[in-house]
Design a protein around this motif. Structure first.
Motif, PDB file in Angstrom:
ATOM      1  N   ASP A  52      -4.438  -8.761   1.691  1.00 23.91           N
ATOM      2  CA  ASP A  52      -6.022  -8.474   2.139  1.00 23.91           C
ATOM      3  C   ASP A  52      -6.666  -7.529   1.394  1.00 23.91           C
ATOM      4  O   ASP A  52      -7.973  -7.129   1.811  1.00 23.91           O
ATOM      5  CB  ASP A  52      -6.028  -8.227   3.524  1.00 23.91           C
ATOM      6  CG  ASP A  52      -5.222  -7.145   4.100  1.00 23.91           C
ATOM      7  OD1 ASP A  52      -4.766  -6.154   2.966  1.00 23.91           O
ATOM      8  OD2 ASP A  52      -5.045  -6.662   5.228  1.00 23.91           O
ATOM      9  N   GLY A  53      -6.088  -6.955   0.388  1.00 28.87           N
ATOM     10  CA  GLY A  53      -6.844  -5.636  -0.325  1.00 28.87           C
ATOM     11  C   GLY A  53      -6.571  -4.551   0.230  1.00 28.87           C
ATOM     12  O   GLY A  53      -7.084  -3.377  -0.625  1.00 28.87           O
ATOM     13  N   ARG A  54      -6.074  -4.175   1.070  1.00 32.41           N
ATOM     14  CA  ARG A  54      -5.749  -2.782   1.620  1.00 32.41           C
ATOM     15  C   ARG A  54      -4.670  -2.302   0.887  1.00 32.41           C
ATOM     16  O   ARG A  54      -3.599  -3.003   0.418  1.00 32.41           O
ATOM     17  CB  ARG A  54      -5.447  -3.002   3.119  1.00 32.41           C
ATOM     18  CG  ARG A  54      -6.532  -3.644   4.197  1.00 32.41           C
ATOM     19  CD  ARG A  54      -7.282  -2.425   4.507  1.00 32.41           C
ATOM     20  NE  ARG A  54      -6.896  -1.600   5.307  1.00 32.41           N
ATOM     21  CZ  ARG A  54      -6.910  -1.420   6.698  1.00 32.41           C
ATOM     22  NH1 ARG A  54      -7.582  -2.618   7.241  1.00 32.41           N
ATOM     23  NH2 ARG A  54      -6.222  -0.522   7.338  1.00 32.41           N
ATOM     24  N   PRO A  55      -4.715  -0.987   0.549  1.00 29.02           N
ATOM     25  CA  PRO A  55      -3.797  -0.339  -0.277  1.00 29.02           C
ATOM     26  C   PRO A  55      -2.649  -0.065   0.452  1.00 29.02           C
ATOM     27  O   PRO A  55      -2.409   0.079   1.811  1.00 29.02           O
ATOM     28  CB  PRO A  55      -4.389   0.828  -0.724  1.00 29.02           C
ATOM     29  CG  PRO A  55      -5.411   1.233   0.484  1.00 29.02           C
ATOM     30  CD  PRO A  55      -5.950  -0.061   0.729  1.00 29.02           C
ATOM     31  N   VAL A  56      -1.379  -0.052  -0.275  1.00 29.67           N
ATOM     32  CA  VAL A  56      -0.240   0.345   0.446  1.00 29.67           C
ATOM     33  C   VAL A  56      -0.228   1.847   0.641  1.00 29.67           C
ATOM     34  O   VAL A  56      -0.231   2.402  -0.512  1.00 29.67           O
ATOM     35  CB  VAL A  56       1.066  -0.224  -0.208  1.00 29.67           C
ATOM     36  CG1 VAL A  56       2.479   0.211   0.421  1.00 29.67           C
ATOM     37  CG2 VAL A  56       1.006  -1.851  -0.451  1.00 29.67           C
ATOM     38  N   THR A  57       0.288   2.394   1.873  1.00 28.88           N
ATOM     39  CA  THR A  57       0.347   3.794   1.764  1.00 28.88           C
ATOM     40  C   THR A  57       1.675   4.348   2.301  1.00 28.88           C
ATOM     41  O   THR A  57       2.559   3.538   2.728  1.00 28.88           O
ATOM     42  CB  THR A  57      -0.828   4.409   2.872  1.00 28.88           C
ATOM     43  OG1 THR A  57      -0.335   3.949   3.992  1.00 28.88           O
ATOM     44  CG2 THR A  57      -2.194   3.836   2.233  1.00 28.88           C
ATOM     45  N   ALA A  58       1.964   5.770   2.412  1.00 34.72           N
ATOM     46  CA  ALA A  58       3.067   6.382   3.033  1.00 34.72           C
ATOM     47  C   ALA A  58       2.995   5.924   4.396  1.00 34.72           C
ATOM     48  O   ALA A  58       4.263   5.714   4.912  1.00 34.72           O
ATOM     49  CB  ALA A  58       2.904   7.753   2.961  1.00 34.72           C
ATOM     50  N   HIS A  59       1.908   5.693   5.031  1.00 31.96           N
ATOM     51  CA  HIS A  59       2.031   5.505   6.642  1.00 31.96           C
ATOM     52  C   HIS A  59       2.359   4.024   6.711  1.00 31.96           C
ATOM     53  O   HIS A  59       3.233   3.873   7.771  1.00 31.96           O
ATOM     54  CB  HIS A  59       0.234   5.406   6.996  1.00 31.96           C
ATOM     55  CG  HIS A  59       0.123   5.121   8.490  1.00 31.96           C
ATOM     56  ND1 HIS A  59       0.576   5.817   9.429  1.00 31.96           N
ATOM     57  CD2 HIS A  59      -0.432   4.187   9.233  1.00 31.96           C
ATOM     58  CE1 HIS A  59       0.490   5.260  10.643  1.00 31.96           C
ATOM     59  NE2 HIS A  59      -0.224   4.414  10.523  1.00 31.96           N
ATOM     60  N   ASP A  60       2.056   3.158   5.869  1.00 33.73           N
ATOM     61  CA  ASP A  60       2.640   1.828   5.671  1.00 33.73           C
ATOM     62  C   ASP A  60       4.206   1.871   6.000  1.00 33.73           C
ATOM     63  O   ASP A  60       5.166   1.230   6.589  1.00 33.73           O
ATOM     64  CB  ASP A  60       2.479   0.866   4.753  1.00 33.73           C
ATOM     65  CG  ASP A  60       0.853   0.585   5.093  1.00 33.73           C
ATOM     66  OD1 ASP A  60       0.364   0.131   5.985  1.00 33.73           O
ATOM     67  OD2 ASP A  60       0.009   0.978   4.115  1.00 33.73           O
ATOM     68  N   VAL A  61       4.818   2.724   5.168  1.00 37.53           N
ATOM     69  CA  VAL A  61       6.343   2.837   4.988  1.00 37.53           C
ATOM     70  C   VAL A  61       6.887   3.566   6.143  1.00 37.53           C
ATOM     71  O   VAL A  61       7.969   3.039   6.777  1.00 37.53           O
ATOM     72  CB  VAL A  61       6.719   3.805   3.672  1.00 37.53           C
ATOM     73  CG1 VAL A  61       8.175   4.037   3.494  1.00 37.53           C
ATOM     74  CG2 VAL A  61       6.103   2.971   2.543  1.00 37.53           C
ATOM     75  N   ALA A  62       6.346   4.501   6.654  1.00 36.50           N
ATOM     76  CA  ALA A  62       6.781   5.140   7.893  1.00 36.50           C
ATOM     77  C   ALA A  62       6.889   4.399   9.033  1.00 36.50           C
ATOM     78  O   ALA A  62       7.711   4.098  10.057  1.00 36.50           O
ATOM     79  CB  ALA A  62       6.078   6.310   7.955  1.00 36.50           C
TER      80      ALA A  62
END
Length: 628
Positions: free
Chosen positions: A148-158
């Motif tokens: 959907d175009g949203r960046p992958v972040t550290a928050h997603d990993v956690a």
């Protein structure tokens, strides 16, 4: 242990001079960088090798079995068996759609060679391991994007880690049990704190973590199956599906990792479609009729006799046997030792004597298979002969808890002449059963209370019956009743997950460098964990200790010795009637593909193939029925 830091053509690499235990698996594995012992701080690097110089030094290149100039487009049609009822592959409930993993990206990917320990970044472009292995930090590639175009972040990993540990399939809790917590250091940096400082593999297996979108799952129930495809970050997204019929994926045009070296020349098909069939016989005939493009053949008899007709004769359907270096693990008849009937090792040994593999291989398999004699078959990790001195050093502390032969004798599978005469094996089997308290009464084997020896083998494929029925006849000759129950895919998966069976035909896979996953296969804790792969219900303090020793192996030599020691204990435990394997991959395909002349060492990577449009056009014009 010594670690040597190297730089080549502007790329930082760490070559491990005396390697650690790491696991190469088919799941994507991320790049791991280990600092020289005693270093004050970790620094981000990009390639790990545990066996000398890295084979694949990037400098903007690609894996040798992939062609970076491969054209994109066209359709790859594959087959799947049974049905699916979910697009959610990370929980224990539901049957996920075939190929759903194509929509999700992990933190990294491994080299396509099971003999090499090399790891490269994917979602994590680099990361750092503390000198004492107390934590590992992943640095996210700023280019990584969800569909959907949203960046992958550290928050997603956690958030992904938390969801998997709290609501995911049981294998995740087992696999990541030694991880204490995840901490977001910055929007693009996440650190995992580890409970086990001596576990060199933990940073590597964390690198296998799929990364899911936190913003999507905050509005959806992660614990429930769903037919709504979640937002992903992989090369494909779900395009269309119909339960029981098909699922179709489309290549993401702006796939963020398309030009990374690990992906150049891969994921070339514009569409990948899985057609569902109720069993392998129907699927094979549909393939020959041109309903789909490629079929991995798992049946030796069919490989020899089923591929006939005009399309085969004209060369429109091609067949190949591709050599693979993959460890084969163990396939066979797994006893459920949770059941009273199979708790006595002598009973299990007796039933193993009555399976005539030599006759089966000659009469049914056309001599195509090799008997499994190890839980680490087709690898250097397999035990053989009598224990070496190094293995004895591992096993002797447990001598009082092991059968004496583990330390003194070479284990081997029962063998027959292959002529169908198993009277010598029947005599041995009856003697073992009598020692275990069973007697023959009026042609039936009974225990002291007069109850008959009766159990059920649970199957999911009708094709297995040609092997099972001769075995059942051998058991009947000794007064043993083996019922055979067929189950639909959903029911079968649920029953296996809950250990609701007496015996199954199953497989425990292995990698070239086993590690934490062995806890799920063999330990006492996993025996009581629904969804684990401890199919046999192994509960042994010795096995538990050997698994932990294997995981903590400080170098490759130690890992090999520890695997062989564990292998011996499992083999003498008679938890499975060993089956068979082939060291090649058999594939049949319609002649519409292009591919690199250099094959991967694992034998087969369909995602490095592409559609040759001229060849496909010729097929359609040849009147073979292809594509109709």
């Amino acid at each position: 242990m010594q670690y040597a830091l190297r730089r080549r053509k502007g790329v930082n690499m760490l070559a491990v001079v005396s390697g650690t235990a790491a696991r190469v698996c088919m799941m994507a594995v991320c790049a791991l960088w280990l600092m020289q012992a005693g270093a004050a701080a970790a620094q981000p690097l990009t390639v790990l090798t545990m066996d000398g110089e890295p084979r694949f030094a990037w400098n903007g290149r690609h894996f040798p079995h992939a062609d970076p100039d491969a054209p994109k487009g066209g359709t790859l049609r594959l087959s799947a068996r049974g049905n699916f009822d979910s697009m959610h592959a990370f929980i224990a409930r539901g049957l996920p759609a075939a190929g759903i993993g194509l929509t999700v990206e992990t933190l990294g990917t491994g080299a396509p060679d099971n003999t090499l320990f090399e790891y490269y970044g994917l979602i994590a472009q680099s990361f750092e391991v503390a000198p004492d292995f107390s934590h590992v930090t992943f640095n996210i590639n700023p280019a990584a994007r969800f569909h959907d175009g949203r960046p992958v972040t550290a928050h997603d990993v956690a958030v992904t880690f938390r969801l998997l540990m709290e609501h995911g399939a049981p294998r995740y809790k087992q696999y990541y049990a030694a991880v204490d917590r995840a901490e977001e250091l910055s929007p693009l940096s996440v650190r995992f704190y580890l409970k086990e400082k001596n576990n060199k593999e933990l940073p590597v297996i964390l690198a296998q973590l799929p990364v899911l979108p936190a913003h999507y799952w905050q509005n959806h129930d992660f614990s429930q199956p769903s037919l709504v495809p979640a937002v992903g970050s992989g090369p494909y997204r779900v395009k269309d599906f119909a339960m029981g019929s098909y699922v179709e994926y489309e290549l993401v045009d702006d796939y963020w990792a398309r030009d990374l070296p690990v992906n150049k020349g891969r994921y070339n098909f514009g569409t990948i479609r899985y057609e569902y069939y109720r069993d392998e016989t129907v699927a094979r005939e549909a393939f020959k009729a041109g309903e789909f493009d490629l079929y991995p053949e798992g049946t030796a008899k069919a490989w020899v006799s089923a591929y006939t007709g005009p399309a085969v004769a004209a060369g429109h359907i091609r067949r190949e046997e591709l050599t693979t270096n993959r460890p084969m693990g163990m396939y066979g008849f797994f006893f459920n030792t949770r059941k009273d009937l199979f708790q006595d090792r002598r009973v299990r040994q007796a039933l193993a004597l009555l399976f005539d593999f030599e006759w089966t291989n000659k009469a049914i398999f056309h001599g195509s298979y090799t008997r499994s004699t190890s839980f680490f078959a087709n690898s250097e990790l397999a035990s053989s002969g009598k224990p070496s001195q190094a293995e004895l050093d591992v096993l002797r502390p447990f001598a009082g808890q092991l059968p004496p032969e583990v330390l003194t004798s070479a284990w081997d599978v029962p063998r027959t002449a292959g002529d169908g005469n198993i009277r010598p094996q029947m005599r041995q089997a009856l003697a073992l059963l009598q020692q275990a308290g069973w007697t023959l009464q009026d042609g039936r084997l009974r225990d002291a209370a007069g109850r008959p020896f009766e159990f059920t083998l649970l199957l999911q494929s009708a094709g297995s019956t040609r092997v099972v029925l001769p075995y059942r006849r051998n058991l009947e000759r000794l007064g043993i009743i083996m019922n055979v129950a067929m189950s639909d895919p959903t029911q079968y998966v649920n029953r296996v997950r809950s250990f609701d069976y007496d015996m199954i035909m199953g497989r425990v896979p292995q990698s070239a460098s086993p590690g934490n996953e062995q806890r799920s296969y063999w330990t006492s804790a996993s025996a009581g964990t629904p969804g684990s792969r401890n199919y046999a219900g192994v509960r042994s303090a010795v096995v538990d200790a050997l698994v932990e020793r294997l995981i903590a192996s400080p170098d490759r030599d130690s890992l090999v010795v520890n695997c062989r020691a564990l292998d011996r204990v499992l083999l003498w435990g008679a938890y499975v009637i060993p089956g068979w394997y082939s060291s090649s991959v058999r594939i049949a395909y319609w002649d519409k593909f292009g591919r690199s002349e250099t094959p991967p060492a694992t034998g087969f990577d369909v995602h490095s193939w592409w559609v040759d449009k001229e060849a496909e056009k010729a097929l359609r014009n040849a009147g073979t029925g292809y594509g109709n």
